[in-house]
Design a protein around this motif. Structure first.
Motif, PDB file in Angstrom:
ATOM      1  N   UNK A 208      -4.280   6.214  -7.070  1.00  0.00           N
ATOM      2  CA  UNK A 208      -2.794   5.808  -6.829  1.00  0.00           C
ATOM      3  C   UNK A 208      -2.204   4.604  -6.103  1.00  0.00           C
ATOM      4  N   UNK A 209      -2.304   4.236  -5.441  1.00  0.00           N
ATOM      5  CA  UNK A 209      -2.491   2.606  -4.333  1.00  0.00           C
ATOM      6  C   UNK A 209      -3.232   2.319  -3.890  1.00  0.00           C
ATOM      7  N   UNK A 210      -3.907   1.992  -3.079  1.00  0.00           N
ATOM      8  CA  UNK A 210      -4.751   1.044  -2.032  1.00  0.00           C
ATOM      9  C   UNK A 210      -3.428   0.294  -0.853  1.00  0.00           C
ATOM     10  N   UNK A 211      -4.750   0.267   0.127  1.00  0.00           N
ATOM     11  CA  UNK A 211      -4.621  -1.103   1.161  1.00  0.00           C
ATOM     12  C   UNK A 211      -5.886  -0.736   1.368  1.00  0.00           C
ATOM     13  N   UNK A 212      -6.253  -2.411   2.297  1.00  0.00           N
ATOM     14  CA  UNK A 212      -7.388  -3.361   2.465  1.00  0.00           C
ATOM     15  C   UNK A 212      -7.332  -3.270   3.570  1.00  0.00           C
ATOM     16  N   UNK A 213      -8.126  -3.158   4.833  1.00  0.00           N
ATOM     17  CA  UNK A 213      -7.394  -3.227   5.875  1.00  0.00           C
ATOM     18  C   UNK A 213      -9.067  -4.238   6.420  1.00  0.00           C
ATOM     19  N   UNK A 214      -7.864  -4.964   7.044  1.00  0.00           N
ATOM     20  CA  UNK A 214      -9.641  -5.467   7.421  1.00  0.00           C
ATOM     21  C   UNK A 214      -9.746  -6.643   8.684  1.00  0.00           C
ATOM     22  N   UNK A 215     -10.416  -6.386  10.081  1.00  0.00           N
ATOM     23  CA  UNK A 215      -9.903  -6.946  11.292  1.00  0.00           C
ATOM     24  C   UNK A 215      -8.611  -6.199  12.094  1.00  0.00           C
ATOM     25  N   UNK A 216      -8.303  -5.125  11.529  1.00  0.00           N
ATOM     26  CA  UNK A 216      -7.469  -4.084  12.397  1.00  0.00           C
ATOM     27  C   UNK A 216      -6.285  -4.069  12.136  1.00  0.00           C
ATOM     28  N   UNK A 217      -6.168  -4.878  10.764  1.00  0.00           N
ATOM     29  CA  UNK A 217      -5.053  -5.411  10.048  1.00  0.00           C
ATOM     30  C   UNK A 217      -4.501  -5.140   9.211  1.00  0.00           C
ATOM     31  N   UNK A 219      -4.334  -5.563   4.971  1.00  0.00           N
ATOM     32  CA  UNK A 219      -4.618  -7.684   5.017  1.00  0.00           C
ATOM     33  C   UNK A 219      -3.948  -7.202   3.333  1.00  0.00           C
ATOM     34  N   UNK A 220      -3.667  -6.052   2.535  1.00  0.00           N
ATOM     35  CA  UNK A 220      -3.238  -6.202   0.990  1.00  0.00           C
ATOM     36  C   UNK A 220      -3.055  -4.634   0.875  1.00  0.00           C
ATOM     37  N   UNK A 221      -1.851  -4.082   0.139  1.00  0.00           N
ATOM     38  CA  UNK A 221      -1.436  -3.469  -0.526  1.00  0.00           C
ATOM     39  C   UNK A 221      -1.296  -3.242  -2.229  1.00  0.00           C
ATOM     40  N   UNK A 222      -1.743  -2.085  -2.623  1.00  0.00           N
ATOM     41  CA  UNK A 222      -1.227  -3.108  -3.837  1.00  0.00           C
ATOM     42  C   UNK A 222      -1.259  -1.426  -5.031  1.00  0.00           C
ATOM     43  N   UNK A 223      -0.689  -1.211  -6.266  1.00  0.00           N
ATOM     44  CA  UNK A 223      -1.062   0.009  -6.541  1.00  0.00           C
ATOM     45  C   UNK A 223      -2.653  -0.507  -7.807  1.00  0.00           C
ATOM     46  N   UNK A 224      -3.064   0.980  -8.080  1.00  0.00           N
ATOM     47  CA  UNK A 224      -4.654   0.440  -8.038  1.00  0.00           C
ATOM     48  C   UNK A 224      -4.528  -0.025  -9.881  1.00  0.00           C
TER      49      UNK A 224
END
Length: 247
Positions: A208-217, A219-224
């Motif tokens: 339903x939703x996604x978080x993107x993780x890069x370098x330990x933080x 970096x993006x949150x969104x609905x799919x």
């Protein structure tokens, strides 16, 4: 934030964690709603598995973790499982010399025998392929079947939130679809899922939703269902500008 109308089940604020003196995660903010599938994506080494371990109490962390209305910032793995937060770790961690049935039984250690037997049958019902092999030792299962068994172990506790760490790793496309289909059925039954996955397209189709993780933080949150999301994810991984996370 969770999809409108869904109660927040997991709320993470300013979480940091790592291994000894080696910091991996830096100020993570994340939410998962009840009955929601949230995908956690990112390149290798971004800290995805570390985040799941921190949430399940396998690693020390700082920050605040609230689960089902309870402050679980300092709880360990046993307390997390008892509260309904279950973590299926990467790599098909099953007891290969035990039978399929006994593997699932062991996951419910400490429960009343009569209740546990019923829950074992419920868990195996998600995966008829391994239910048929209930008396076979786990070592005889294929990699995909062992992954199904690992998920079945997690289901015994009737989790409110099931965290799956790369369930598709090493599996054929057909078996990947079977395992991920189980996650969709869990959502339909009201169980939330936090999914770490490298197969981006499949994860986005499921979640339903996604978080993107890069370098330990984060970096993006969104609905799919947002437009141009794969391109935004790619930009986020490599540190380019992306749209601000959703409020």
């Amino acid at each position: 934030m969770p999809i409108s109308g869904r109660e927040t089940l997991l709320e993470v604020k300013s979480l940091s964690a790592g291994y000894g003196k080696i910091g991996v995660l830096n100020g993570i903010d994340l939410t998962v709603g009840a009955g929601e599938i949230v995908a956690l994506l990112g390149p290798n080494g971004a800290g995805k598995s570390t985040l799941l371990k921190a949430l399940s109490g396998l690693l020390p962390r700082t920050g605040k973790v609230t689960f089902a209305g309870r402050d679980m910032s300092t709880t360990g793995p046993r307390e997390a499982v008892n509260a309904g937060l279950v973590h299926v770790v990467e790599g098909h961690r099953v007891f290969t010399q035990l039978s399929v049935h006994d593997n699932v039984m062991l996951a419910g250690y400490g429960m009343a025998r009569r209740e546990l037997e019923g829950r074992v049958e419920e868990a195996l019902a998600f995966f008829p392929e391994i239910a048929e092999k209930r008396n076979d030792r786990a070592v005889t299962l294929s990699g995909g079947q062992q992954q199904m068994l690992a998920v079945a172990q997690g289901l015994v506790r009737h989790p409110k939130l099931l965290m799956l760490d790369e369930p598709s790793a090493g599996l054929s496309p057909v078996l990947v679809d079977r395992v991920l289909a189980a996650a969709a059925r869990l959502r339909d039954a009201g169980t939330a899922v936090l999914l770490v996955e490298q197969l981006i397209e499949k994860a986005l189709n499921l979640a339903d939703r996604v978080y993107a993780l890069a370098r330990g933080s984060i970096v993006l949150e969104a609905r799919t269902d947002e437009p141009d999301l794969p391109n935004r994810l790619e930009h986020a991984y490599f540190g380019q500008d992306v749209s601000a996370p959703l409020a």
